[in-house]
Design a protein around this motif. Structure first.
Motif, PDB file in Angstrom:
ATOM      1  N   SER A 363       0.828  -1.200   0.000  1.00  0.00           N
ATOM      2  CA  SER A 363       0.000   0.000   0.000  1.00  0.00           C
ATOM      3  C   SER A 363       0.866   1.255   0.000  1.00  0.00           C
ATOM      4  CB  SER A 363      -0.933  -0.007   1.210  1.00  0.00           C
ATOM      5  OG  SER A 363      -1.690   1.181   1.273  1.00  0.00           O
ATOM      6  N   ASN A 364       1.892   1.272   0.827  1.00  0.00           N
ATOM      7  CA  ASN A 364       2.802   2.415   0.840  1.00  0.00           C
ATOM      8  C   ASN A 364       3.518   2.584  -0.498  1.00  0.00           C
ATOM      9  OD1 ASN A 364       2.247   3.246   3.426  1.00  0.00           O
ATOM     10  ND2 ASN A 364       4.012   2.241   4.357  1.00  0.00           N
ATOM     11  N   ALA A 365       3.998   1.454  -1.069  1.00  0.00           N
ATOM     12  CA  ALA A 365       4.721   1.528  -2.333  1.00  0.00           C
ATOM     13  C   ALA A 365       3.841   2.077  -3.443  1.00  0.00           C
ATOM     14  CB  ALA A 365       5.260   0.144  -2.695  1.00  0.00           C
ATOM     15  N   LEU A 366       2.605   1.594  -3.540  1.00  0.00           N
ATOM     16  CA  LEU A 366       1.706   2.071  -4.590  1.00  0.00           C
ATOM     17  C   LEU A 366       1.310   3.533  -4.370  1.00  0.00           C
ATOM     18  CD1 LEU A 366      -0.580  -1.077  -4.985  1.00  0.00           C
ATOM     19  CD2 LEU A 366       1.117  -0.219  -6.613  1.00  0.00           C
ATOM     20  N   THR A 367       1.191   3.933  -3.109  1.00  0.00           N
ATOM     21  CA  THR A 367       0.818   5.318  -2.809  1.00  0.00           C
ATOM     22  C   THR A 367       1.896   6.293  -3.264  1.00  0.00           C
ATOM     23  OG1 THR A 367      -0.480   4.606  -0.904  1.00  0.00           O
ATOM     24  CG2 THR A 367       0.184   6.909  -0.957  1.00  0.00           C
ATOM     25  N   HIS A 368       3.167   5.910  -3.161  1.00  0.00           N
ATOM     26  CA  HIS A 368       4.262   6.826  -3.465  1.00  0.00           C
ATOM     27  C   HIS A 368       4.883   6.573  -4.837  1.00  0.00           C
ATOM     28  CE1 HIS A 368       3.943   7.118   0.937  1.00  0.00           C
ATOM     29  NE2 HIS A 368       4.423   8.346   0.777  1.00  0.00           N
ATOM     30  N   THR A 369       4.272   5.723  -5.666  1.00  0.00           N
ATOM     31  CA  THR A 369       4.798   5.454  -7.005  1.00  0.00           C
ATOM     32  C   THR A 369       3.888   6.111  -8.046  1.00  0.00           C
ATOM     33  OG1 THR A 369       5.702   3.336  -6.265  1.00  0.00           O
ATOM     34  CG2 THR A 369       5.475   3.662  -8.639  1.00  0.00           C
ATOM     35  N   PRO A 370       4.431   6.983  -8.888  1.00  0.00           N
ATOM     36  CA  PRO A 370       3.606   7.671  -9.893  1.00  0.00           C
ATOM     37  C   PRO A 370       3.224   6.729 -11.039  1.00  0.00           C
ATOM     38  CG  PRO A 370       5.904   8.258 -10.181  1.00  0.00           C
ATOM     39  CD  PRO A 370       5.839   7.408  -8.943  1.00  0.00           C
ATOM     40  N   PRO A 371       2.255   7.096 -11.854  1.00  0.00           N
ATOM     41  CA  PRO A 371       1.895   6.277 -13.023  1.00  0.00           C
ATOM     42  C   PRO A 371       3.104   6.039 -13.919  1.00  0.00           C
ATOM     43  CG  PRO A 371       0.242   7.967 -12.643  1.00  0.00           C
ATOM     44  CD  PRO A 371       1.372   8.270 -11.720  1.00  0.00           C
ATOM     45  N   GLY A 372       3.185   4.843 -14.425  1.00  0.00           N
ATOM     46  CA  GLY A 372       4.320   4.463 -15.242  1.00  0.00           C
ATOM     47  C   GLY A 372       5.440   3.830 -14.453  1.00  0.00           C
ATOM     48  N   GLY A 373       5.350   3.846 -13.147  1.00  0.00           N
ATOM     49  CA  GLY A 373       6.385   3.260 -12.307  1.00  0.00           C
ATOM     50  C   GLY A 373       6.178   1.775 -12.101  1.00  0.00           C
ATOM     51  N   ARG A 374       7.059   1.217 -11.269  1.00  0.00           N
ATOM     52  CA  ARG A 374       6.989  -0.217 -11.014  1.00  0.00           C
ATOM     53  C   ARG A 374       7.126  -0.499  -9.528  1.00  0.00           C
ATOM     54  NH1 ARG A 374      10.992  -3.861 -14.204  1.00  0.00           N
ATOM     55  NH2 ARG A 374      12.491  -2.515 -13.123  1.00  0.00           N
ATOM     56  N   VAL A 375       6.476  -1.572  -9.103  1.00  0.00           N
ATOM     57  CA  VAL A 375       6.618  -2.107  -7.748  1.00  0.00           C
ATOM     58  C   VAL A 375       6.975  -3.577  -7.893  1.00  0.00           C
ATOM     59  CG1 VAL A 375       5.479  -2.621  -5.573  1.00  0.00           C
ATOM     60  CG2 VAL A 375       5.016  -0.452  -6.729  1.00  0.00           C
ATOM     61  N   ILE A 376       8.101  -3.969  -7.306  1.00  0.00           N
ATOM     62  CA  ILE A 376       8.610  -5.330  -7.469  1.00  0.00           C
ATOM     63  C   ILE A 376       8.693  -5.987  -6.098  1.00  0.00           C
ATOM     64  CG2 ILE A 376      10.490  -6.757  -8.355  1.00  0.00           C
ATOM     65  CD1 ILE A 376      11.319  -4.387 -10.099  1.00  0.00           C
ATOM     66  N   VAL A 377       8.087  -7.161  -5.973  1.00  0.00           N
ATOM     67  CA  VAL A 377       8.160  -7.957  -4.754  1.00  0.00           C
ATOM     68  C   VAL A 377       9.093  -9.131  -5.024  1.00  0.00           C
ATOM     69  CG1 VAL A 377       6.889  -9.277  -3.044  1.00  0.00           C
ATOM     70  CG2 VAL A 377       5.816  -7.292  -4.143  1.00  0.00           C
ATOM     71  N   THR A 378      10.165  -9.242  -4.238  1.00  0.00           N
ATOM     72  CA  THR A 378      11.137 -10.325  -4.415  1.00  0.00           C
ATOM     73  C   THR A 378      11.206 -11.156  -3.144  1.00  0.00           C
ATOM     74  OG1 THR A 378      12.980  -8.962  -3.652  1.00  0.00           O
ATOM     75  CG2 THR A 378      12.501  -8.910  -6.007  1.00  0.00           C
ATOM     76  N   ALA A 379      11.572 -12.402  -3.319  1.00  0.00           N
ATOM     77  CA  ALA A 379      11.746 -13.318  -2.184  1.00  0.00           C
ATOM     78  C   ALA A 379      12.829 -14.322  -2.548  1.00  0.00           C
ATOM     79  CB  ALA A 379      10.445 -14.031  -1.846  1.00  0.00           C
ATOM     80  N   GLY A 380      13.689 -14.621  -1.581  1.00  0.00           N
ATOM     81  CA  GLY A 380      14.770 -15.569  -1.815  1.00  0.00           C
ATOM     82  C   GLY A 380      15.407 -15.969  -0.501  1.00  0.00           C
ATOM     83  N   HIS A 381      16.506 -16.674  -0.624  1.00  0.00           N
ATOM     84  CA  HIS A 381      17.234 -17.127   0.566  1.00  0.00           C
ATOM     85  C   HIS A 381      18.412 -16.194   0.804  1.00  0.00           C
ATOM     86  CE1 HIS A 381      15.040 -20.945   1.014  1.00  0.00           C
ATOM     87  NE2 HIS A 381      14.999 -20.960  -0.319  1.00  0.00           N
ATOM     88  N   GLY A 382      18.524 -15.699   2.028  1.00  0.00           N
ATOM     89  CA  GLY A 382      19.611 -14.809   2.409  1.00  0.00           C
ATOM     90  C   GLY A 382      20.411 -15.364   3.558  1.00  0.00           C
ATOM     91  N   PRO A 383      21.431 -14.618   4.001  1.00  0.00           N
ATOM     92  CA  PRO A 383      22.275 -15.107   5.106  1.00  0.00           C
ATOM     93  C   PRO A 383      21.520 -15.270   6.420  1.00  0.00           C
ATOM     94  CG  PRO A 383      22.782 -12.817   4.571  1.00  0.00           C
ATOM     95  CD  PRO A 383      21.870 -13.313   3.495  1.00  0.00           C
ATOM     96  N   GLN A 384      20.414 -14.548   6.599  1.00  0.00           N
ATOM     97  CA  GLN A 384      19.647 -14.645   7.835  1.00  0.00           C
ATOM     98  C   GLN A 384      18.370 -15.461   7.670  1.00  0.00           C
ATOM     99  OE1 GLN A 384      19.008 -10.628   9.176  1.00  0.00           O
ATOM    100  NE2 GLN A 384      21.154 -10.314   9.709  1.00  0.00           N
ATOM    101  N   GLY A 385      18.253 -16.169   6.574  1.00  0.00           N
ATOM    102  CA  GLY A 385      17.070 -16.994   6.349  1.00  0.00           C
ATOM    103  C   GLY A 385      16.300 -16.523   5.136  1.00  0.00           C
ATOM    104  N   LEU A 386      14.992 -16.380   5.299  1.00  0.00           N
ATOM    105  CA  LEU A 386      14.124 -15.951   4.209  1.00  0.00           C
ATOM    106  C   LEU A 386      14.207 -14.439   4.057  1.00  0.00           C
ATOM    107  CD1 LEU A 386      11.886 -16.682   2.146  1.00  0.00           C
ATOM    108  CD2 LEU A 386      10.236 -16.326   4.002  1.00  0.00           C
TER     109      LEU A 386
END
Length: 462
Positions: A363-386
């Motif tokens: 919700s915050n990301a979409l609120t502060h992103t103007p038209p034509g922008g992008r919001v990317i959600v990523t998930a993976g394995h890191g040094p501290q877990g997920l």
């Protein structure tokens, strides 16, 4: 009320320093004086023995026998050790009992003269003693008579001056100990005085002041730790006051709208149209949401925020949260993407709470992103877990606001929690930390913001 100086810690430290120093100096002085007198008496005894040996040898050389010998009374004198009075320097022969510290025995070990303990002519069988030789012949034996050698007047004056010098040295050392005690007590207690001033300033609610001196010892560490604690307490007090003011403001605004609208409807100024009722309903929901958020955070602060964690497929939770915002993103002209590299990964999660975190961030990301922008959600394995992140290409957050974006009701020009109740990011932080994870934000003004959080994974696949 100012306490008497004799009851202060400085006085006690000084007194302890002086007492310890005085005891040590007294012991050293007593031992030094006694040892000096003992060694001096031993020296007199050795000189008396050498002088008496020389007298006996001189007497035998002059008379051929030791019979009739009497030692010269009094301490030996330089120049009178080898030659005496009668016939080539034999010493004078006073009659009566001799007070010499050494007894002379002839070759048959019979006393040549009397002492208070041994009469003349008494045979002494004890083997101890010093043999007196004239050529290759033993002419006499010297044994201790049991009488201590008494120093003469000059020797007594020397010993007195030595004892007086030791006494003055002890007195000077004691005075120096007093000065050192005062200096050490002032040096040791100065950090405590600064700490006391800091505590009083903390009680008055004043901001901490920098220490007068920077120390690198244990006291310095204590002062530094107290300074940090003082700053934290002051910040907490300021944050509490600001939080109270912000809550009052956020509650007052919708309540004022509701109260004003209802009064106008009751007065007949406004008609209860569906639009006005819908607005009242929205304001009521805003107040309800704010109260629920505050209750959530109070539970988190009290450690009573319970998580219903169970092994859950991570990818399904993320896709479910993203799906709810796809239509909103399409209407705003924002591209919503996912980059999930966690196929089949399961983690112990509270699905409802983690979904709430993802929804707040989206919700915050979409609120502060103007038209034509992008919001990317990523998930993976890191040094501290997920590792999960929500990245946008919006306006970004100013560096001066980044350290405070997770504070409750923080208000900044570009802060991410200015929409809604202002508690969204604080709630996200509480949920993530309740899962044993961490959360943070990076941002570049004009290029976008990334909010990342990590969650621990079980040691073995679930």
């Amino acid at each position: 009320m100012k306490r008497p100086y004799w009851r202060t810690l400085a006085w006690r430290l000084t007194l302890a320093f002086v007492l310890v120093s005085a005891a040590a100096l007294g012991t050293v002085g007593f031992i030094s004086s006694a040892y000096t007198r003992s060694e001096f008496n031993a020296l007199l005894g050795a000189q008396a023995q050498e002088s008496l040996t020389a007298q006996v040898q001189s007497y035998v050389e002059s008379n051929g026998t030791v019979s009739g010998f009497r030692p010269a009374e009094g301490p030996p004198r330089p120049g009178n050790r080898e030659r005496g009075g009668d016939r080539g320097g034999s010493p004078p022969r006073p009659s009566g009992v001799s007070r010499s510290s050494w007894l002379v025995l002839d070759a048959q070990r019979q006393a040549v003269f009397s002492t208070p303990n041994i009469r003349q002519g008494t045979r002494v069988a004890q083997p101890e003693g010093t043999r007196v030789m004239v050529g290759d012949r033993v002419v006499a034996h010297l044994i201790p008579s049991g009488i201590r050698a008494r120093p003469d007047r000059r020797s007594e004056e020397f010993l007195t001056r030595t004892a007086r010098a030791i006494g003055w040295s002890m007195l000077a050392a004691t005075a120096l100990a007093v000065l050192m005690g005062l200096l050490v007590s002032r040096t040791l207690l100065r950090p405590l005085s600064e700490l006391r001033r800091g505590i009083r300033a903390l009680q008055r609610g004043e901001a901490p002041t920098a220490p007068a001196t920077v120390r690198k010892d244990e006291f310095g560490e204590v002062l530094h730790a107290f300074g940090e604690m003082h700053q934290d307490v002051v910040r907490s007090q300021q944050a509490r006051r600001q939080l109270t003011a912000d809550i009052a403001h956020d509650l007052n605004t919708p309540l004022a709208v509701i109260s004003g609208t209802l009064e106008a409807i009751l007065d007949g100024t406004f008609k209860p149209t569906p639009e006005r009722l819908k607005r009242l309903h929205q304001e009521t929901q805003h107040v309800s949401q704010l109260v629920n958020d505050l209750r959530f955070l109070s539970l988190a602060d009290a450690g009573e925020l319970h998580m219903n964690r169970r092994p859950t497929e991570v990818e399904a939770v993320i896709r479910g949260a993203v799906t709810n915002f796809e239509e909103v993103a399409r209407q705003q002209g924002v591209t919503l993407e996912t980059q999930l590299e966690v196929p089949g990964t399961k983690a112990p999660l509270d699905v409802v709470r983690i979904t709430q975190v993802l929804q707040n961030l989206l919700s915050n990301a979409l609120t502060h992103t103007p038209p034509g922008g992008r919001v990317i959600v990523t998930a993976g394995h890191g040094p501290q877990g997920l590792a999960i992140s929500v990245e946008d290409t919006g306006s970004g957050v100013s560096p001066k606001h980044l350290p405070h974006v997770f504070d409750r009701l923080y208000r900044g020009d570009q802060a991410r929690s200015t929409v809604g109740s202002g508690l969204g990011l604080s709630i996200c932080k509480s949920i993530v930390e309740a899962h044993g994870g961490t959360i943070g934000m990076t941002s570049v003004v004009g290029h976008g913001t990334t909010v990342s959080f990590s969650l621990p994974l079980p040691a073995t696949p679930t």
